[in-house]
Write a protein that holds these residues in place. Structure first.
Motif, PDB file in Angstrom:
ATOM      1  N   LYS A  46     -15.415  15.537  -2.930  1.00 12.85           N
ATOM      2  CA  LYS A  46     -14.963  17.134  -2.437  1.00 12.85           C
ATOM      3  C   LYS A  46     -15.199  18.270  -3.264  1.00 12.85           C
ATOM      4  CE  LYS A  46     -10.710  15.905  -2.013  1.00 12.85           C
ATOM      5  NZ  LYS A  46     -10.788  14.576  -2.650  1.00 12.85           N
ATOM      6  N   SER A  47     -14.923  18.063  -4.773  1.00  8.43           N
ATOM      7  CA  SER A  47     -14.879  19.447  -5.547  1.00  8.43           C
ATOM      8  C   SER A  47     -16.597  19.447  -5.890  1.00  8.43           C
ATOM      9  CB  SER A  47     -14.111  18.765  -6.892  1.00  8.43           C
ATOM     10  OG  SER A  47     -12.908  18.940  -6.744  1.00  8.43           O
ATOM     11  N   LEU A  48     -17.364  18.520  -6.004  1.00  6.95           N
ATOM     12  CA  LEU A  48     -18.663  18.745  -6.359  1.00  6.95           C
ATOM     13  C   LEU A  48     -19.333  19.578  -5.185  1.00  6.95           C
ATOM     14  CD1 LEU A  48     -19.806  15.338  -7.707  1.00  6.95           C
ATOM     15  CD2 LEU A  48     -20.081  17.617  -8.830  1.00  6.95           C
ATOM     16  N   ALA A 177     -11.549  27.213  -1.421  1.00 11.13           N
ATOM     17  CA  ALA A 177     -10.166  26.546  -2.280  1.00 11.13           C
ATOM     18  C   ALA A 177     -10.186  25.118  -2.524  1.00 11.13           C
ATOM     19  CB  ALA A 177      -8.936  27.254  -1.223  1.00 11.13           C
ATOM     20  N   ASP A 178     -10.216  24.732  -3.665  1.00  7.02           N
ATOM     21  CA  ASP A 178     -10.188  23.416  -4.032  1.00  7.02           C
ATOM     22  C   ASP A 178      -8.836  23.005  -4.309  1.00  7.02           C
ATOM     23  OD1 ASP A 178     -10.849  21.014  -4.601  1.00  7.02           O
ATOM     24  OD2 ASP A 178     -12.312  21.331  -6.547  1.00  7.02           O
ATOM     25  N   GLU A 179      -8.208  22.370  -3.611  1.00  6.57           N
ATOM     26  CA  GLU A 179      -6.855  21.821  -3.811  1.00  6.57           C
ATOM     27  C   GLU A 179      -6.009  22.875  -4.289  1.00  6.57           C
ATOM     28  OE1 GLU A 179      -5.965  18.138  -3.645  1.00  6.57           O
ATOM     29  OE2 GLU A 179      -8.013  17.344  -3.797  1.00  6.57           O
ATOM     30  N   PRO A 180      -5.795  24.119  -3.673  1.00  9.60           N
ATOM     31  CA  PRO A 180      -5.236  25.330  -4.609  1.00  9.60           C
ATOM     32  C   PRO A 180      -3.478  25.105  -4.656  1.00  9.60           C
ATOM     33  CG  PRO A 180      -5.701  26.078  -2.240  1.00  9.60           C
ATOM     34  CD  PRO A 180      -6.214  24.643  -2.427  1.00  9.60           C
TER      35      PRO A 180
END
Ligand SMILES: Nc1ncnc2c1ncn2[C@@H]1O[C@H](COP(=O)(O)OP(=O)(O)O)[C@@H](O)[C@H]1O
Ligand SMILES: [Mg+2]
Length: 325
Positions: A46-48, A177-180
């Protein structure tokens, strides 16, 4: 209108034991004013994927895509300088941990003004007025006083609002938004989500929202992409996904959501048995097969993608009727 279009995005990371195929051909799009949630367990890419949308891939990563465009601009061809022009301006990001992402030696005002002036050179007074306006927009009432405070003087929820204000100050079209909200307590988490939904409605913002929490997806998403081991194994409009989850992995994730009143006291909270397989070296078949009760020899060698023509697609040889428990 499609803001972002990604087709067959692959991210490989060479390593001592072979190449890690971290993201293995994902395709998705985001329309103006739409929230796409990417959901999956930790380590599934997900983050990549979300960082690649901002041209922020690790230096060692090899990134390829058949299509990768934002509002008509081909992102594959951008120089670092062009990325800098886009990032923070039309495409912006809010990160997981505001404590490490907000520079502690600057005031909130200095941080916001610096982001704004990077893209809008001009009088400081104008940037300051914009900073106040955006702080109010994210629900910070005594905005003028806050400008002179340092990040450590604010509560966790306020710091996350400041992060969002930094992401929004230049009026972006798309927010990544990455796990904000992962680090926040549940009430503040809900406040922040409501705020993002208001901003989506008022500003027509498109959003890619990454989370490992399917309960949160249910409240928040317009469309969902379920990621597993570097692939999107199922995608659908949110109501459709919960009404008719088709991939065994999606169903396993849904079964892990604690339902108030339904969880037996003392029963273990749902967790999917097994682990995400290694993605080092050549890959074949369905990556979920070792954890799937319905897997057959077919699943070891081939993938099958099914779709209903109305935005619901999943990657399984079997229909949900065939794999129903
Ligand atoms: N800079 C990097 N170098 C090597 N491996 C990485 C790097 N970044 C991520 N990975 C690996 O890629 C996979 C996907 O990571 P990530 O996108 O962070 O997953 P998620 O955000 O879904 O938890 C993981 O196996 C992770 O260890
Ligand atoms: Mg992550």
């Amino acid at each position: 209108m499609t803001l972002l279009n990604v087709e067959n995005l692959c991210i490989d990371i060479p390593g001592p034991r072979g190449t890690l195929h971290a993201v293995r051909g994902v395709s998705f799009h985001v329309d103006k004013g739409e929230i796409l949630c990417i959901v999956g367990e930790s380590g599934c890419g997900k983050s990549l994927t979300s960082h690649a949308l901002l041209g922020l891939s690790p230096r060692v990563a090899q990134v390829e895509a058949a299509a990768f465009s934002f509002d008509g601009t081909d992102l594959r061809r951008l120089s670092e300088r062009q990325w800098q022009g886009l990032r923070g301006q039309r495409l912006s990001m809010i990160f997981q941990d505001p404590m490490t992402s907000l520079n502690p030696s600057f005031t909130i005002g200095a941080l916001l003004i610096e982001v704004y002036r990077r893209h809008h050179p001009g009088p400081r007074g104008k940037a300051r007025a914009r900073a106040i306006e955006i702080l109010r927009k994210v629900g910070i009432s005594n905005a003028e006083e806050r400008l002179d405070q340092y990040p450590h003087q604010l509560s966790g929820g306020l710091r996350q609002r400041v992060m969002i204000a930094m992401g929004l100050i230049c009026g972006p079209d798309l927010l990544i938004a990455d796990e904000p909200t992962t680090a926040l307590d549940v009430n503040i988490q809900l406040q922040i989500l409501r705020l993002l939904q208001d901003l989506k409605r008022d500003m027509g913002l498109g959003m890619v929202f990454v989370t490992h929490d399917l309960g949160l997806v249910a409240r928040f998403a317009d469309r969902v992409a379920v990621m597993y081991a570097g692939r999107i194994v199922e995608t659908a409009p949110v109501a459709e996904l919960f009404a008719r989850p088709c991939h065994p992995y999606t169903r396993a994730l849904i079964n892990c959501i604690p339902a108030p009143g339904k969880t037996r006291p003392g029963a273990a909270l749902g967790a999917i048995p097994g682990v995400v397989p290694s993605l080092v070296g050549p890959q074949a078949g369905c990556a979920f097969r070792d954890r799937c009760a319905h897997a057959t020899p077919l699943c070891q060698t081939r993938l099958e993608r099914r779709h209903d023509g109305a935005g619901h697609a999943y990657e399984c040889h079997y229909t949900p009727e065939e794999t129903a428990a």
